[in-house]
Design a protein around this motif. Sequence first.
Motif, mmCIF file in Angstrom:
data_model
loop_
_atom_site.group_PDB
_atom_site.id
_atom_site.type_symbol
_atom_site.label_atom_id
_atom_site.label_comp_id
_atom_site.label_asym_id
_atom_site.label_seq_id
_atom_site.Cartn_x
_atom_site.Cartn_y
_atom_site.Cartn_z
ATOM 1 N N SER A 58 0.717 -1.086 -0.081
ATOM 2 C CA SER A 58 0.081 0.081 -0.075
ATOM 3 C C SER A 58 0.940 1.307 -0.121
ATOM 4 N N PHE A 59 2.034 1.268 0.177
ATOM 5 C CA PHE A 59 2.972 2.204 0.568
ATOM 6 C C PHE A 59 3.858 2.559 -0.426
ATOM 7 N N VAL A 60 3.693 2.118 -1.718
ATOM 8 C CA VAL A 60 4.635 2.343 -2.725
ATOM 9 C C VAL A 60 4.583 3.732 -3.181
ATOM 10 N N PRO A 61 3.513 4.385 -3.248
ATOM 11 C CA PRO A 61 3.589 5.920 -3.759
ATOM 12 C C PRO A 61 4.213 6.675 -2.681
ATOM 13 N N LEU A 62 4.053 6.377 -1.565
ATOM 14 C CA LEU A 62 4.879 7.179 -0.358
ATOM 15 C C LEU A 62 6.428 6.809 -0.557
ATOM 16 N N HIS A 63 6.669 5.819 -1.066
ATOM 17 C CA HIS A 63 8.202 5.423 -1.215
ATOM 18 C C HIS A 63 8.802 6.101 -2.322
ATOM 19 N N THR A 64 7.835 6.340 -3.326
ATOM 20 C CA THR A 64 8.343 6.974 -4.584
ATOM 21 C C THR A 64 8.034 8.479 -4.320
ATOM 22 N N MET A 65 7.432 9.065 -3.342
ATOM 23 C CA MET A 65 7.522 10.541 -3.113
ATOM 24 C C MET A 65 8.945 10.984 -2.570
ATOM 25 N N ASN A 66 9.584 10.021 -1.944
ATOM 26 C CA ASN A 66 10.835 10.405 -1.444
ATOM 27 C C ASN A 66 11.820 10.999 -2.833
ATOM 28 N N ARG A 67 11.502 10.737 -3.979
ATOM 29 C CA ARG A 67 12.295 11.072 -4.870
ATOM 30 C C ARG A 67 12.082 12.906 -4.832
ATOM 31 N N LEU A 68 10.907 13.314 -4.557
ATOM 32 C CA LEU A 68 10.957 14.587 -4.428
ATOM 33 C C LEU A 68 11.210 15.101 -3.035
ATOM 34 N N ARG A 69 10.881 14.370 -2.081
ATOM 35 C CA ARG A 69 10.847 14.927 -0.482
ATOM 36 C C ARG A 69 12.368 14.803 0.148
ATOM 37 N N VAL A 70 13.205 14.130 -0.096
ATOM 38 C CA VAL A 70 14.405 13.768 0.185
ATOM 39 C C VAL A 70 15.207 14.909 -0.301
ATOM 40 N N PRO A 71 15.150 15.176 -1.751
ATOM 41 C CA PRO A 71 16.128 16.387 -2.087
ATOM 42 C C PRO A 71 15.900 17.652 -1.530
ATOM 43 N N ARG A 253 10.088 30.098 1.783
ATOM 44 C CA ARG A 253 11.276 30.287 0.688
ATOM 45 C C ARG A 253 10.903 29.649 -0.563
ATOM 46 N N ARG A 254 10.182 28.538 -0.898
ATOM 47 C CA ARG A 254 9.638 28.087 -2.102
ATOM 48 C C ARG A 254 8.572 27.491 -2.046
ATOM 49 N N LEU A 255 7.781 27.367 -3.053
ATOM 50 C CA LEU A 255 6.506 26.772 -3.115
ATOM 51 C C LEU A 255 6.563 25.757 -4.618
ATOM 52 N N HIS A 256 6.146 24.518 -4.428
ATOM 53 C CA HIS A 256 6.269 23.622 -5.683
ATOM 54 C C HIS A 256 4.946 22.820 -5.681
ATOM 55 N N GLY A 257 4.519 22.451 -6.783
ATOM 56 C CA GLY A 257 3.369 21.744 -7.098
ATOM 57 C C GLY A 257 4.054 20.326 -7.006
ATOM 58 N N MET A 258 3.327 19.215 -6.957
ATOM 59 C CA MET A 258 3.430 18.000 -6.753
ATOM 60 C C MET A 258 2.486 17.017 -7.704
ATOM 61 N N CYS A 259 2.905 16.381 -8.444
ATOM 62 C CA CYS A 259 2.025 15.408 -9.219
ATOM 63 C C CYS A 259 2.097 14.128 -9.165
ATOM 64 N N LEU A 260 1.119 13.102 -8.980
ATOM 65 C CA LEU A 260 1.403 11.761 -9.096
ATOM 66 C C LEU A 260 0.437 11.148 -10.247
ATOM 67 N N ASN A 261 1.466 10.417 -10.980
ATOM 68 C CA ASN A 261 1.197 9.528 -12.161
ATOM 69 C C ASN A 261 0.292 8.365 -11.545
ATOM 70 N N PRO A 262 -0.837 8.166 -11.526
ATOM 71 C CA PRO A 262 -1.545 6.910 -10.682
ATOM 72 C C PRO A 262 -1.154 5.673 -11.481
ATOM 73 N N VAL A 263 -0.723 5.661 -12.532
ATOM 74 C CA VAL A 263 -0.507 4.354 -13.355
ATOM 75 C C VAL A 263 1.143 3.886 -12.980
ATOM 76 N N THR A 264 1.998 4.546 -13.169
ATOM 77 C CA THR A 264 3.496 4.522 -12.659
ATOM 78 C C THR A 264 3.706 4.597 -11.087
ATOM 79 N N MET A 265 2.718 5.414 -10.546
ATOM 80 C CA MET A 265 2.943 5.741 -9.017
ATOM 81 C C MET A 265 4.360 6.551 -8.741
#
Length: 291
Positions: A58-71, A253-265
């Motif tokens: 169930s947590f795959v998209p939360l793992h892939t969100m790290n690609r944005l959150r960690v940097p 300091r910064r504002l970013h939009g975030m988008c999830l591709n629901p097929v690739t997560m």
Amino acid sequence: CCHAHTLMLRFRSKSLPLLWRVSREKIRISSSLNSTSATNGVGTHDHIANEWWSDTGSFVPLHTMNRLRVPLIKQSLLESIPHNDQATRHRADKPLLGYTVLDVGCGGGILSEPVARLGAQVTGIDIGQTSIAVAKSHSKLDDNIKDNVKYKCTTVEELNSRDGPKFDCVVASEVVEHVPVANQRSFIINCCKLAKHSVVVTTVNRTAAAYWLAIVAAEKVFGIVPWGTHDHSMLVPPELLQDMLQEGGVTMRRLHGMCLNPVTMQWRWTDNTAINYAIQAVKFPANDSQQ
């Protein structure tokens, strides 16, 4: 609006069960963060805590969100620490060596661990006892992080009341939109009080696009998420969150939009903040006034 959410209306039927679980977990995680959070879901989250580190759970998209959150966390720390401190702390392989991070609502540690691998001393907090147990157990599997990540079953209010140590960066990811409106400001202020230098927040905007896609389409039409997963009145516009942060002594300091591709997560940054967005904020200098 973000085309990733338009894709949500067209994705394959076999993706529906996964997205239902993902949305359910987002509510569960957020509701287990602190005493100001909504209580629905707190009593039911432990039964799938074993999925925190599953490659297909169930947590795959939360793992892939790290690609944005960690940097973003790394950038926030390296930019907000005074230059003379940064010069002594920086290491090529461990760029966050010497920094401290508080991960509010850490769950099983899926954000805490990658930040710790960059060298930071990470404290993860959550009120889900089973999730904390999972996080502690999993961190021991990696000798590179077991000594610089720790987990506590506690709340931001309790941490503040103890007058304990502050953290270079406080992270509250996907939290505030599930906190009752009357308590959202105090929740954000409590996070800010625990920060020495920076705060990183990700959440959902309160827009017509969020209402029609995240609530009407996803919940009531397609049944992708259970009815009542989101309350449009509890979603937080960036300008309101910015005001809360300002009251807590930090400024955006910064504002970013975030988008999830629901097929690739997979997640990506975007200029569009109509649905998901992230804010990087920094602490006021000590001699600044909060006018």
